[in-house]
Design an enzyme around this catalytic site. Structure first.
Site, PDB file in Angstrom:
ATOM      1  N   LYS A 112      45.290  41.056  44.170  1.00  0.00           N
ATOM      2  CA  LYS A 112      44.740  39.708  44.251  1.00  0.00           C
ATOM      3  C   LYS A 112      44.677  39.294  45.715  1.00  0.00           C
ATOM      4  O   LYS A 112      45.650  39.433  46.460  1.00  0.00           O
ATOM      5  CB  LYS A 112      45.643  38.754  43.464  1.00  0.00           C
ATOM      6  CG  LYS A 112      45.116  37.344  43.308  1.00  0.00           C
ATOM      7  CD  LYS A 112      46.070  36.526  42.447  1.00  0.00           C
ATOM      8  CE  LYS A 112      45.594  35.102  42.266  1.00  0.00           C
ATOM      9  NZ  LYS A 112      46.563  34.306  41.468  1.00  0.00           N
ATOM     10  N   HIS A 114      43.929  36.146  46.809  1.00  0.00           N
ATOM     11  CA  HIS A 114      44.113  34.712  47.004  1.00  0.00           C
ATOM     12  C   HIS A 114      45.396  34.298  46.290  1.00  0.00           C
ATOM     13  O   HIS A 114      46.045  35.112  45.634  1.00  0.00           O
ATOM     14  CB  HIS A 114      42.917  33.920  46.459  1.00  0.00           C
ATOM     15  CG  HIS A 114      42.685  34.111  44.994  1.00  0.00           C
ATOM     16  ND1 HIS A 114      42.073  35.232  44.475  1.00  0.00           N
ATOM     17  CD2 HIS A 114      43.023  33.327  43.930  1.00  0.00           C
ATOM     18  CE1 HIS A 114      42.018  35.129  43.165  1.00  0.00           C
ATOM     19  NE2 HIS A 114      42.596  33.990  42.799  1.00  0.00           N
TER      20      HIS A 114
END
Length: 229
Positions: A112, A114
């Site tokens: 991921k 963010h």
């Protein structure tokens, strides 16, 4: 040999949802197997309760085993994706049934970029002792990948508990995949809820002689010696 109640329940409930089948199946290794287990079909509340209870019972028994060095640990790691519900539900079972509080963690297939970022979710494993929950170990490639993920995140893998040990020889063509893995982790640190011999014992109690004979032939061709399993 007699099976534990949780082993019988796991076999019977796995068959009821078609997660465990007896027949003719081609494995990724190219071997023609008389049985197959699809852990992805262990996907209902009742069967997850049975699976996680079996994982928890196996872990607690391993910790109490004075003949082998299965160590205390801090975190259960469930490799994405099948291992995620197993780790979460087993952590719950360890707490509610055995009064043993541990965390659980799992990985993302894609990191991921963010929010909290990274490819790890759940209890941080850095500086922690980690036990990996696996489904079925054949060559050991998947579990070694999980070990690498945990190690790169700063954790120490101290054990592996798998749903089923096929008791087949591994990459070297001589010893079992479990023994190959224990060369790195330490003797007694890879445990199984079920083994090939357990499935055969269950078939015998049910009088399923045709399936049992096929299992014996497969074991004779690909299985390791009982003392080496």
């Amino acid at each position: 040999m007699s099976l534990e109640s949780y082993q019988n329940e796991l076999i019977e409930q796995s068959m009821a949802v078609d997660a465990l089948k007896f027949g003719t199946f081609t494995l990724k290794s190219g071997r023609i197997s008389p049985y197959f287990i699809n852990a992805g079909l262990l996907n209902t509340g009742p069967i997850l309760a049975t699976v996680s209870a079996a994982y928890a019972a196996t872990i607690v028994a391993a910790l109490k085993d004075s003949t082998a060095a299965f160590p205390e640990f801090d975190v259960l790691f469930g490799p994405a994706y099948k291992g995620i519900p197993f780790a979460a539900c087993t952590a719950l079972q360890l707490h509610t049934t055995h009064k043993k509080p541990v965390g659980f963690a799992f990985d993302r297939k894609e990191a991921k970029d963010h929010g909290e970022g990274g490819n790890m979710v759940g209890t941080p494993v850095e500086g922690k002792r980690v036990v990996i929950l696996d489904d079925v170990m054949t060559s050991g490639k998947a579990v070694r990948g999980a070990i690498d993920i945990v190690t790169r995140a700063g954790g120490e893998v101290v054990g592996v508990v798998q749903l089923l040990d096929r008791e087949e020889f591994g990459q070297d063509g001589k010893s079992s995949t479990v023994k190959e893995l224990e060369r790195d982790l330490g003797a007694g640190r890879v445990r199984s809820i079920l083994k090939l011999r357990d499935l055969m014992a269950w078939l015998e109690t049910k009088g399923m002689q045709e399936e049992l004979q096929k299992m014996r032939a497969y074991r004779d061709q690909y299985g390791v010696n009982k003392d080496d399993a």
